[in-house]
Design a protein around this motif. Sequence first.
Motif, PDB file in Angstrom:
ATOM      1  N   GLN A  74      -5.188  19.182  64.226  1.00  0.00           N
ATOM      2  CA  GLN A  74      -5.046  17.915  65.626  1.00  0.00           C
ATOM      3  C   GLN A  74      -5.222  18.260  66.253  1.00  0.00           C
ATOM      4  OE1 GLN A  74      -2.553  15.455  64.611  1.00  0.00           O
ATOM      5  NE2 GLN A  74      -2.772  15.493  62.260  1.00  0.00           N
ATOM      6  N   PRO A  75      -5.412  17.688  67.078  1.00  0.00           N
ATOM      7  CA  PRO A  75      -6.172  17.272  68.314  1.00  0.00           C
ATOM      8  C   PRO A  75      -5.776  18.511  69.486  1.00  0.00           C
ATOM      9  CG  PRO A  75      -6.005  15.324  67.826  1.00  0.00           C
ATOM     10  CD  PRO A  75      -5.584  15.770  67.577  1.00  0.00           C
ATOM     11  N   ALA A  76      -4.574  18.323  69.478  1.00  0.00           N
ATOM     12  CA  ALA A  76      -3.198  19.434  70.129  1.00  0.00           C
ATOM     13  C   ALA A  76      -3.292  20.675  69.972  1.00  0.00           C
ATOM     14  CB  ALA A  76      -1.694  19.182  70.640  1.00  0.00           C
ATOM     15  N   PHE A  77      -3.721  21.121  68.848  1.00  0.00           N
ATOM     16  CA  PHE A  77      -3.992  22.911  68.745  1.00  0.00           C
ATOM     17  C   PHE A  77      -5.385  22.991  69.369  1.00  0.00           C
ATOM     18  CE2 PHE A  77      -6.099  25.711  66.037  1.00  0.00           C
ATOM     19  CZ  PHE A  77      -5.134  26.735  65.589  1.00  0.00           C
ATOM     20  N   TYR A  78      -6.336  22.310  69.264  1.00  0.00           N
ATOM     21  CA  TYR A  78      -7.428  23.063  70.252  1.00  0.00           C
ATOM     22  C   TYR A  78      -6.815  22.870  71.392  1.00  0.00           C
ATOM     23  CZ  TYR A  78      -9.580  22.937  65.261  1.00  0.00           C
ATOM     24  OH  TYR A  78      -9.357  22.515  63.944  1.00  0.00           O
ATOM     25  N   SER A  79      -6.524  21.841  71.734  1.00  0.00           N
ATOM     26  CA  SER A  79      -6.382  21.353  73.224  1.00  0.00           C
ATOM     27  C   SER A  79      -5.619  23.203  73.499  1.00  0.00           C
ATOM     28  CB  SER A  79      -5.831  20.480  73.927  1.00  0.00           C
ATOM     29  OG  SER A  79      -6.714  19.529  73.943  1.00  0.00           O
ATOM     30  N   LEU A  80      -4.634  23.321  72.410  1.00  0.00           N
ATOM     31  CA  LEU A  80      -4.038  25.171  73.388  1.00  0.00           C
ATOM     32  C   LEU A  80      -4.344  26.063  73.224  1.00  0.00           C
ATOM     33  CD1 LEU A  80      -0.428  24.563  70.634  1.00  0.00           C
ATOM     34  CD2 LEU A  80      -0.942  23.556  73.467  1.00  0.00           C
ATOM     35  N   VAL A  81      -5.826  26.210  71.838  1.00  0.00           N
ATOM     36  CA  VAL A  81      -6.517  27.250  71.968  1.00  0.00           C
ATOM     37  C   VAL A  81      -7.124  27.232  72.506  1.00  0.00           C
ATOM     38  CG1 VAL A  81      -8.498  28.224  70.508  1.00  0.00           C
ATOM     39  CG2 VAL A  81      -6.138  27.623  69.769  1.00  0.00           C
ATOM     40  N   ALA A  82      -7.704  25.877  73.420  1.00  0.00           N
ATOM     41  CA  ALA A  82      -8.589  26.411  75.075  1.00  0.00           C
ATOM     42  C   ALA A  82      -8.072  26.871  75.923  1.00  0.00           C
ATOM     43  CB  ALA A  82      -8.971  25.327  75.042  1.00  0.00           C
ATOM     44  N   THR A  83      -7.291  26.637  75.956  1.00  0.00           N
ATOM     45  CA  THR A  83      -6.057  26.861  77.527  1.00  0.00           C
ATOM     46  C   THR A  83      -5.196  28.311  77.705  1.00  0.00           C
ATOM     47  OG1 THR A  83      -5.680  24.178  77.567  1.00  0.00           O
ATOM     48  CG2 THR A  83      -4.214  25.747  78.424  1.00  0.00           C
ATOM     49  N   PHE A  84      -4.798  28.542  75.960  1.00  0.00           N
ATOM     50  CA  PHE A  84      -3.952  30.290  76.067  1.00  0.00           C
ATOM     51  C   PHE A  84      -5.201  31.035  75.502  1.00  0.00           C
ATOM     52  CE2 PHE A  84      -0.270  26.741  76.491  1.00  0.00           C
ATOM     53  CZ  PHE A  84      -0.377  27.809  77.741  1.00  0.00           C
ATOM     54  N   GLY A  85      -6.187  30.038  75.013  1.00  0.00           N
ATOM     55  CA  GLY A  85      -7.489  31.731  73.662  1.00  0.00           C
ATOM     56  C   GLY A  85      -6.968  32.049  72.549  1.00  0.00           C
ATOM     57  N   THR A  86      -8.059  32.683  72.348  1.00  0.00           N
ATOM     58  CA  THR A  86      -7.799  32.756  70.099  1.00  0.00           C
ATOM     59  C   THR A  86      -6.467  33.470  70.314  1.00  0.00           C
ATOM     60  OG1 THR A  86      -9.291  34.364  70.366  1.00  0.00           O
ATOM     61  CG2 THR A  86      -9.833  31.968  69.540  1.00  0.00           C
ATOM     62  N   ASP A  87      -5.755  34.003  70.664  1.00  0.00           N
ATOM     63  CA  ASP A  87      -4.656  35.125  70.849  1.00  0.00           C
ATOM     64  C   ASP A  87      -3.483  33.642  69.856  1.00  0.00           C
ATOM     65  OD1 ASP A  87      -5.579  37.123  71.551  1.00  0.00           O
ATOM     66  OD2 ASP A  87      -4.743  37.600  73.018  1.00  0.00           O
ATOM     67  N   ILE A  88      -3.252  33.338  70.684  1.00  0.00           N
ATOM     68  CA  ILE A  88      -1.963  32.517  70.049  1.00  0.00           C
ATOM     69  C   ILE A  88      -2.226  31.729  68.090  1.00  0.00           C
ATOM     70  CG2 ILE A  88      -1.222  31.734  72.136  1.00  0.00           C
ATOM     71  CD1 ILE A  88      -2.485  28.783  71.631  1.00  0.00           C
ATOM     72  N   VAL A  89      -3.450  32.244  67.527  1.00  0.00           N
ATOM     73  CA  VAL A  89      -3.527  31.536  66.569  1.00  0.00           C
ATOM     74  C   VAL A  89      -3.890  33.289  65.464  1.00  0.00           C
ATOM     75  CG1 VAL A  89      -5.573  30.590  64.769  1.00  0.00           C
ATOM     76  CG2 VAL A  89      -5.663  29.781  67.585  1.00  0.00           C
ATOM     77  N   ASN A  90      -2.847  32.565  64.667  1.00  0.00           N
ATOM     78  CA  ASN A  90      -2.450  33.684  63.345  1.00  0.00           C
ATOM     79  C   ASN A  90      -4.161  34.010  62.568  1.00  0.00           C
ATOM     80  OD1 ASN A  90      -1.512  34.999  61.220  1.00  0.00           O
ATOM     81  ND2 ASN A  90       0.297  35.060  61.425  1.00  0.00           N
ATOM     82  N   PRO A  91      -4.118  34.897  62.837  1.00  0.00           N
ATOM     83  CA  PRO A  91      -5.758  35.474  61.859  1.00  0.00           C
ATOM     84  C   PRO A  91      -5.928  35.178  60.564  1.00  0.00           C
ATOM     85  CG  PRO A  91      -4.786  37.252  62.816  1.00  0.00           C
ATOM     86  CD  PRO A  91      -3.912  36.476  63.195  1.00  0.00           C
ATOM     87  N   GLU A  92      -4.257  35.291  59.995  1.00  0.00           N
ATOM     88  CA  GLU A  92      -4.471  34.827  58.665  1.00  0.00           C
ATOM     89  C   GLU A  92      -4.276  34.249  58.521  1.00  0.00           C
ATOM     90  OE1 GLU A  92      -1.165  37.744  57.767  1.00  0.00           O
ATOM     91  OE2 GLU A  92      -2.693  39.390  58.196  1.00  0.00           O
ATOM     92  N   THR A  93      -3.209  33.262  58.592  1.00  0.00           N
ATOM     93  CA  THR A  93      -3.028  31.588  58.027  1.00  0.00           C
ATOM     94  C   THR A  93      -3.956  30.702  58.724  1.00  0.00           C
ATOM     95  OG1 THR A  93      -0.575  31.680  59.854  1.00  0.00           O
ATOM     96  CG2 THR A  93      -0.391  32.470  57.712  1.00  0.00           C
ATOM     97  N   HIS A  94      -4.741  30.867  60.395  1.00  0.00           N
ATOM     98  CA  HIS A  94      -5.647  29.900  60.959  1.00  0.00           C
ATOM     99  C   HIS A  94      -4.105  29.074  61.699  1.00  0.00           C
ATOM    100  CE1 HIS A  94      -8.930  32.374  60.150  1.00  0.00           C
ATOM    101  NE2 HIS A  94      -8.714  31.640  58.174  1.00  0.00           N
ATOM    102  N   ALA A  95      -3.371  29.631  62.064  1.00  0.00           N
ATOM    103  CA  ALA A  95      -2.231  27.958  62.454  1.00  0.00           C
ATOM    104  C   ALA A  95      -1.398  29.269  63.388  1.00  0.00           C
ATOM    105  CB  ALA A  95      -0.903  28.422  61.369  1.00  0.00           C
ATOM    106  N   LEU A  96      -0.910  28.301  64.129  1.00  0.00           N
ATOM    107  CA  LEU A  96      -0.588  28.445  65.942  1.00  0.00           C
ATOM    108  C   LEU A  96       0.578  29.221  65.343  1.00  0.00           C
ATOM    109  CD1 LEU A  96      -0.476  27.856  68.439  1.00  0.00           C
ATOM    110  CD2 LEU A  96       1.547  26.376  68.450  1.00  0.00           C
ATOM    111  N   ASP A  97      -0.045  30.915  66.404  1.00  0.00           N
ATOM    112  CA  ASP A  97       1.796  31.849  66.276  1.00  0.00           C
ATOM    113  C   ASP A  97       2.386  31.133  66.807  1.00  0.00           C
ATOM    114  OD1 ASP A  97       2.916  34.098  66.328  1.00  0.00           O
ATOM    115  OD2 ASP A  97       1.113  35.497  66.127  1.00  0.00           O
ATOM    116  N   ARG A  98       3.503  30.764  66.777  1.00  0.00           N
ATOM    117  CA  ARG A  98       4.659  29.774  67.430  1.00  0.00           C
ATOM    118  C   ARG A  98       5.046  31.105  68.139  1.00  0.00           C
ATOM    119  NH1 ARG A  98       5.248  24.852  65.959  1.00  0.00           N
ATOM    120  NH2 ARG A  98       7.069  24.647  67.172  1.00  0.00           N
ATOM    121  N   ALA A  99       5.149  32.208  67.560  1.00  0.00           N
ATOM    122  CA  ALA A  99       6.431  33.171  68.346  1.00  0.00           C
ATOM    123  C   ALA A  99       5.446  34.119  69.384  1.00  0.00           C
ATOM    124  CB  ALA A  99       6.261  34.667  67.405  1.00  0.00           C
TER     125      ALA A  99
END
Length: 244
Positions: free
Chosen positions: A44-69
């Motif tokens: 989803q577009p919002a996922f990429y906007s979040l990564v651009a804003t908060f950095g790749t640290d908020i992505v779970n490296p195993e699932t490649h989904a958002l690390d909500r915690a």
Amino acid sequence: MKLVGLTGGIATGKSTASSHLRTSHHLPIVDADLVARQVVEPDQPAFYSLVATFGTDIVNPETHALDRAKLGAIVFNDPAARNRLNGITHPVIRVEMLRQVLWAFLKGNRVCILDTPLLFEAGLYKFVSVVIVIAVPVETQKMRLRARDKCTPADAQSRIDSQMPIAEKCKRADIVIDNSGEAVQTYSQLDRAVADITPNKLINALWWVALAGPALGLYGALGAYLRVKQWCGQLVRAASKKRA
Ligand SMILES: CC(C)(COP(=O)(O)OP(=O)(O)OC[C@H]1O[C@@H](n2cnc3c(N)ncnc32)[C@H](O)[C@@H]1O)[C@@H](O)C(=O)NCCC(=O)NCCS
Ligand SMILES: Nc1ncnc2c1ncn2[C@@H]1O[C@H](COP(=O)(O)OP(=O)(O)OP(=O)(O)O)[C@@H](O)[C@H]1O
């Protein structure tokens, strides 16, 4: 169709209430928390906007989904970061919620529930005809939140502090449901509320006849808008991957 905002504080029992309204009264529920999860899925577009804003640290490296915690730990302790998150997610959440409300109307429902924790904070209360607040005392709220999410007292407090105080929400409500007792007591308060707010069948049918055409047009347009937005995002990302 009567649009009803169902709100409260974090862990005061909105989901408990909405599942009773869905199962016992067969009411359609537009669940803002669920929509908020769908709009940040990895394609989803919002996922990429979040990564651009908060950095790749908020992505779970195993699932490649958002690390909500991880994202939660940032935004529930920093109002400026929370505003940035809300600025990215809320516009798209609103469009999808409106699409679901239109669908509920087109299906001929007399009542549609907007289950939205941030009904007041995000200004959505302006679009509903009745506001129901699910309330418990703050100590009960903290206890239930900590028990459900297994979080520390400090984390529970920072999440509660991220929202309008429950006492203020109760002041602004049309109906307050006290969820501090047994669930069955909450259910009977909800049953009375449903009986009070459900509009007459004939009046509802007249509104449906008057508004079904425009509602269908808007429903189709919103679906197309969301799809085109997603395609454009995919094209831009594919092009920037090629360049890299
Ligand atoms: C920050 C995120 C990643 C934390 O995810 P997590 O799985 O831990 O929590 P979850 O999404 O299940 O939300 C639990 C509760 O937190 C509260 N909450 C969520 N987002 C916010 C927010 N931006 N401000 C205040 N409270 C919030 C709500 O009461 C919600 O019911 C997530 O909540 C999120 O993406 N929030 C932004 C979208 C949003 O505003 N959602 C609320 C519905 S509109
Ligand atoms: N009447 C009740 N008695 C005891 N426990 C309850 C009652 N109502 C809800 N709970 C419990 O409290 C917790 C929070 O309830 P629920 O998940 O419905 O809240 P919520 O407002 O939807 O939370 P959120 O804001 O995080 O979406 C859950 O663990 C739920 O089982």
